[in-house]
Write a protein that holds these residues in place. Structure first.
Motif, PDB file in Angstrom:
ATOM      1  N   ARG A   1       0.731  -1.236  -0.026  1.00  0.00           N
ATOM      2  CA  ARG A   1       0.096   0.066   0.063  1.00  0.00           C
ATOM      3  C   ARG A   1       0.838   1.266  -0.075  1.00  0.00           C
ATOM      4  O   ARG A   1       0.541   2.073  -0.742  1.00  0.00           O
ATOM      5  CB  ARG A   1      -0.984   0.130   1.060  1.00  0.00           C
ATOM      6  CG  ARG A   1      -2.369   0.305   1.019  1.00  0.00           C
ATOM      7  CD  ARG A   1      -3.228   0.264   1.984  1.00  0.00           C
ATOM      8  NE  ARG A   1      -3.601  -1.122   2.445  1.00  0.00           N
ATOM      9  CZ  ARG A   1      -3.336  -1.640   3.440  1.00  0.00           C
ATOM     10  NH1 ARG A   1      -2.600  -0.870   4.480  1.00  0.00           N
ATOM     11  NH2 ARG A   1      -3.415  -2.814   3.644  1.00  0.00           N
ATOM     12  N   GLU A   2       1.982   1.312   0.735  1.00  0.00           N
ATOM     13  CA  GLU A   2       2.876   2.447   0.985  1.00  0.00           C
ATOM     14  C   GLU A   2       3.741   2.630  -0.405  1.00  0.00           C
ATOM     15  O   GLU A   2       3.824   3.751  -0.854  1.00  0.00           O
ATOM     16  CB  GLU A   2       3.887   2.161   2.011  1.00  0.00           C
ATOM     17  CG  GLU A   2       4.163   3.337   2.780  1.00  0.00           C
ATOM     18  CD  GLU A   2       4.961   2.889   3.845  1.00  0.00           C
ATOM     19  OE1 GLU A   2       6.188   2.284   3.680  1.00  0.00           O
ATOM     20  OE2 GLU A   2       4.660   3.336   5.081  1.00  0.00           O
ATOM     21  N   LEU A   3       4.081   1.439  -0.938  1.00  0.00           N
ATOM     22  CA  LEU A   3       4.803   1.473  -2.368  1.00  0.00           C
ATOM     23  C   LEU A   3       3.779   2.101  -3.200  1.00  0.00           C
ATOM     24  O   LEU A   3       4.291   2.860  -4.189  1.00  0.00           O
ATOM     25  CB  LEU A   3       5.168   0.132  -2.729  1.00  0.00           C
ATOM     26  CG  LEU A   3       6.208   0.055  -4.026  1.00  0.00           C
ATOM     27  CD1 LEU A   3       7.405   0.949  -3.459  1.00  0.00           C
ATOM     28  CD2 LEU A   3       6.497  -1.482  -4.239  1.00  0.00           C
ATOM     29  N   LEU A   4       2.444   1.430  -3.445  1.00  0.00           N
ATOM     30  CA  LEU A   4       1.428   1.890  -4.610  1.00  0.00           C
ATOM     31  C   LEU A   4       1.279   3.635  -4.193  1.00  0.00           C
ATOM     32  O   LEU A   4       0.994   4.362  -5.233  1.00  0.00           O
ATOM     33  CB  LEU A   4       0.218   1.155  -4.057  1.00  0.00           C
ATOM     34  CG  LEU A   4      -0.122   0.039  -5.167  1.00  0.00           C
ATOM     35  CD1 LEU A   4      -1.048  -0.918  -4.796  1.00  0.00           C
ATOM     36  CD2 LEU A   4       0.324   0.081  -6.396  1.00  0.00           C
ATOM     37  N   GLY A   5       1.160   4.115  -3.029  1.00  0.00           N
ATOM     38  CA  GLY A   5       1.034   5.484  -2.683  1.00  0.00           C
ATOM     39  C   GLY A   5       2.136   6.428  -3.141  1.00  0.00           C
ATOM     40  O   GLY A   5       1.966   7.645  -3.218  1.00  0.00           O
ATOM     41  N   THR A   6       3.155   5.725  -3.706  1.00  0.00           N
ATOM     42  CA  THR A   6       3.965   6.764  -4.247  1.00  0.00           C
ATOM     43  C   THR A   6       3.922   6.871  -5.586  1.00  0.00           C
ATOM     44  O   THR A   6       4.697   7.681  -6.189  1.00  0.00           O
ATOM     45  CB  THR A   6       5.502   6.012  -4.041  1.00  0.00           C
ATOM     46  OG1 THR A   6       5.740   4.820  -4.990  1.00  0.00           O
ATOM     47  CG2 THR A   6       5.861   5.762  -2.742  1.00  0.00           C
ATOM     48  N   LEU A   7       2.802   6.269  -6.181  1.00  0.00           N
ATOM     49  CA  LEU A   7       2.660   6.311  -7.939  1.00  0.00           C
ATOM     50  C   LEU A   7       1.605   7.504  -7.865  1.00  0.00           C
ATOM     51  O   LEU A   7       0.662   7.648  -6.980  1.00  0.00           O
ATOM     52  CB  LEU A   7       2.001   4.968  -8.570  1.00  0.00           C
ATOM     53  CG  LEU A   7       3.222   3.915  -8.248  1.00  0.00           C
ATOM     54  CD1 LEU A   7       2.230   2.696  -8.694  1.00  0.00           C
ATOM     55  CD2 LEU A   7       4.293   4.320  -9.274  1.00  0.00           C
ATOM     56  N   PRO A   8       1.162   8.098  -9.030  1.00  0.00           N
ATOM     57  CA  PRO A   8       0.331   8.860  -9.251  1.00  0.00           C
ATOM     58  C   PRO A   8      -1.189   8.213  -9.329  1.00  0.00           C
ATOM     59  O   PRO A   8      -1.092   7.053  -9.330  1.00  0.00           O
ATOM     60  CB  PRO A   8       0.542   9.601 -10.677  1.00  0.00           C
ATOM     61  CG  PRO A   8       1.980   9.198 -10.902  1.00  0.00           C
ATOM     62  CD  PRO A   8       2.444   8.023 -10.207  1.00  0.00           C
ATOM     63  N   ASP A   9      -2.155   8.993  -9.021  1.00  0.00           N
ATOM     64  CA  ASP A   9      -3.365   8.470  -8.813  1.00  0.00           C
ATOM     65  C   ASP A   9      -3.923   7.477  -9.971  1.00  0.00           C
ATOM     66  O   ASP A   9      -4.126   6.328 -10.039  1.00  0.00           O
ATOM     67  CB  ASP A   9      -4.484   9.236  -8.691  1.00  0.00           C
ATOM     68  CG  ASP A   9      -4.485   9.808  -7.224  1.00  0.00           C
ATOM     69  OD1 ASP A   9      -3.638   9.418  -6.318  1.00  0.00           O
ATOM     70  OD2 ASP A   9      -5.078  11.128  -7.153  1.00  0.00           O
ATOM     71  N   THR A  10      -3.492   8.083 -11.211  1.00  0.00           N
ATOM     72  CA  THR A  10      -3.943   7.351 -12.527  1.00  0.00           C
ATOM     73  C   THR A  10      -3.287   5.834 -12.512  1.00  0.00           C
ATOM     74  O   THR A  10      -3.859   4.699 -12.870  1.00  0.00           O
ATOM     75  CB  THR A  10      -3.554   8.080 -13.636  1.00  0.00           C
ATOM     76  OG1 THR A  10      -4.284   9.289 -13.544  1.00  0.00           O
ATOM     77  CG2 THR A  10      -4.142   7.308 -14.892  1.00  0.00           C
ATOM     78  N   GLN A  11      -1.816   5.790 -12.173  1.00  0.00           N
ATOM     79  CA  GLN A  11      -1.211   4.614 -12.312  1.00  0.00           C
ATOM     80  C   GLN A  11      -1.590   3.645 -11.213  1.00  0.00           C
ATOM     81  O   GLN A  11      -1.739   2.652 -11.091  1.00  0.00           O
ATOM     82  CB  GLN A  11       0.264   4.838 -11.992  1.00  0.00           C
ATOM     83  CG  GLN A  11       0.844   5.705 -13.344  1.00  0.00           C
ATOM     84  CD  GLN A  11       2.312   5.728 -13.304  1.00  0.00           C
ATOM     85  OE1 GLN A  11       2.916   5.713 -12.254  1.00  0.00           O
ATOM     86  NE2 GLN A  11       2.917   5.989 -14.287  1.00  0.00           N
ATOM     87  N   GLN A  12      -1.892   4.160 -10.173  1.00  0.00           N
ATOM     88  CA  GLN A  12      -2.537   3.342  -9.057  1.00  0.00           C
ATOM     89  C   GLN A  12      -3.948   2.910  -9.258  1.00  0.00           C
ATOM     90  O   GLN A  12      -4.063   1.476  -9.273  1.00  0.00           O
ATOM     91  CB  GLN A  12      -2.776   4.349  -7.883  1.00  0.00           C
ATOM     92  CG  GLN A  12      -1.714   4.619  -6.810  1.00  0.00           C
ATOM     93  CD  GLN A  12      -1.982   5.522  -5.603  1.00  0.00           C
ATOM     94  OE1 GLN A  12      -3.035   5.000  -5.106  1.00  0.00           O
ATOM     95  NE2 GLN A  12      -1.308   6.448  -5.256  1.00  0.00           N
ATOM     96  N   GLU A  13      -4.699   3.694 -10.033  1.00  0.00           N
ATOM     97  CA  GLU A  13      -6.124   3.190 -10.484  1.00  0.00           C
ATOM     98  C   GLU A  13      -5.678   2.104 -11.426  1.00  0.00           C
ATOM     99  O   GLU A  13      -6.457   0.842 -11.645  1.00  0.00           O
ATOM    100  CB  GLU A  13      -6.990   4.263 -11.041  1.00  0.00           C
ATOM    101  CG  GLU A  13      -7.456   5.218 -10.031  1.00  0.00           C
ATOM    102  CD  GLU A  13      -8.559   4.410  -9.155  1.00  0.00           C
ATOM    103  OE1 GLU A  13      -9.336   3.569  -9.819  1.00  0.00           O
ATOM    104  OE2 GLU A  13      -8.391   4.517  -7.952  1.00  0.00           O
ATOM    105  N   ILE A  14      -4.794   2.081 -12.444  1.00  0.00           N
ATOM    106  CA  ILE A  14      -4.702   1.234 -13.478  1.00  0.00           C
ATOM    107  C   ILE A  14      -4.220  -0.260 -12.717  1.00  0.00           C
ATOM    108  O   ILE A  14      -4.516  -1.207 -13.213  1.00  0.00           O
ATOM    109  CB  ILE A  14      -3.625   1.700 -14.424  1.00  0.00           C
ATOM    110  CG1 ILE A  14      -4.402   2.825 -15.388  1.00  0.00           C
ATOM    111  CG2 ILE A  14      -3.048   0.612 -15.543  1.00  0.00           C
ATOM    112  CD1 ILE A  14      -3.336   3.587 -16.239  1.00  0.00           C
ATOM    113  N   LEU A  15      -3.199  -0.006 -11.848  1.00  0.00           N
ATOM    114  CA  LEU A  15      -2.611  -1.052 -11.165  1.00  0.00           C
ATOM    115  C   LEU A  15      -3.757  -2.025 -10.627  1.00  0.00           C
ATOM    116  O   LEU A  15      -3.674  -3.154 -10.474  1.00  0.00           O
ATOM    117  CB  LEU A  15      -1.355  -0.976 -10.554  1.00  0.00           C
ATOM    118  CG  LEU A  15       0.030  -0.584 -11.238  1.00  0.00           C
ATOM    119  CD1 LEU A  15       1.088  -0.238 -10.236  1.00  0.00           C
ATOM    120  CD2 LEU A  15       0.138  -1.576 -12.218  1.00  0.00           C
TER     121      LEU A  15
END
Length: 190
Positions: free
Chosen positions: A133-147
């Motif tokens: 979750r912490e690692l995903l939080g370092t990505l922009p929102d759009t990239q998080q949504e895509i992953l």
């Protein structure tokens, strides 16, 4: 172009029938979207503790979809885009509520021990979820949504693109860049 199907049904046409009050159509729509909604909520919320909170939000999403079915109009986007729009709002509402609620959640003592994993494994699993979750939080929102949609939700690039009003190619490129960025962070190459 073929209609968007889920579990062998055309969700748009079944959603239209559900909006008109067809009980079988309502049941079919909710049954078809439930697993994806649960996976989405679990991915966006995580466990606090267990999946109770994420599952509660998923239930709220399904209730929201049921309530909104009579007002659903086919705008050219997939029915799942409509569903995940509701889900995104419910997840944001949950996070807002969590920020305001300063109480500490306490789980009930289980009636029997989990034979599959002990406390050590549960702690390791919780730590891994926190790190992801912490690692995903370092990505922009759009990239998080895509992953979340592609990896956790197991959606195709076409469906993900439809949900995010993008193209399948752009989704695949963004996913590749996001995974590459995470890989570099994990190996310390940044």
């Amino acid at each position: 172009m073929t209609p968007c199907t889920e579990h062998g049904i055309d969700l748009k046409s079944v959603a239209k029938a559900a909006g008109e009050g067809d009980r079988d159509a309502i049941a079919a729509v909710l049954t078809a979207i439930q697993p994806r909604v649960i996976r989405y909520c679990r991915a966006r919320i995580g466990s606090r503790p267990g999946y109770a909170s994420a599952d509660d939000v998923a239930q709220d999403v399904l209730t929201g979809v049921f309530t909104a079915l009579p007002s659903y109009r086919d705008t050219g986007r997939s029915f799942l885009a409509f569903v995940f729009g509701i889900a995104a709002h419910k997840v944001v509402d949950f996070h807002r509520k969590q920020q305001r609620d300063l109480s500490t959640a306490v789980t009930d003592v289980p009636e029997r021990a989990d034979a599959d994993s002990g406390p050590e494994q549960a702690l390791l699993d919780a730590e891994l979820r926190h790190m992801v979750r912490e690692l995903l939080g370092t990505l922009p929102d759009t990239q998080q949504e895509i992953l979340v949609h592609r990896v956790i939700g197991e959606m195709s690039s076409e469906k993900t693109a439809e949900l995010l009003s993008s193209t399948p190619g752009a989704v695949r490129v963004a996913q590749h860049r996001a995974l590459d960025k995470l890989r570099r962070r994990l190996t310390g190459q940044q």
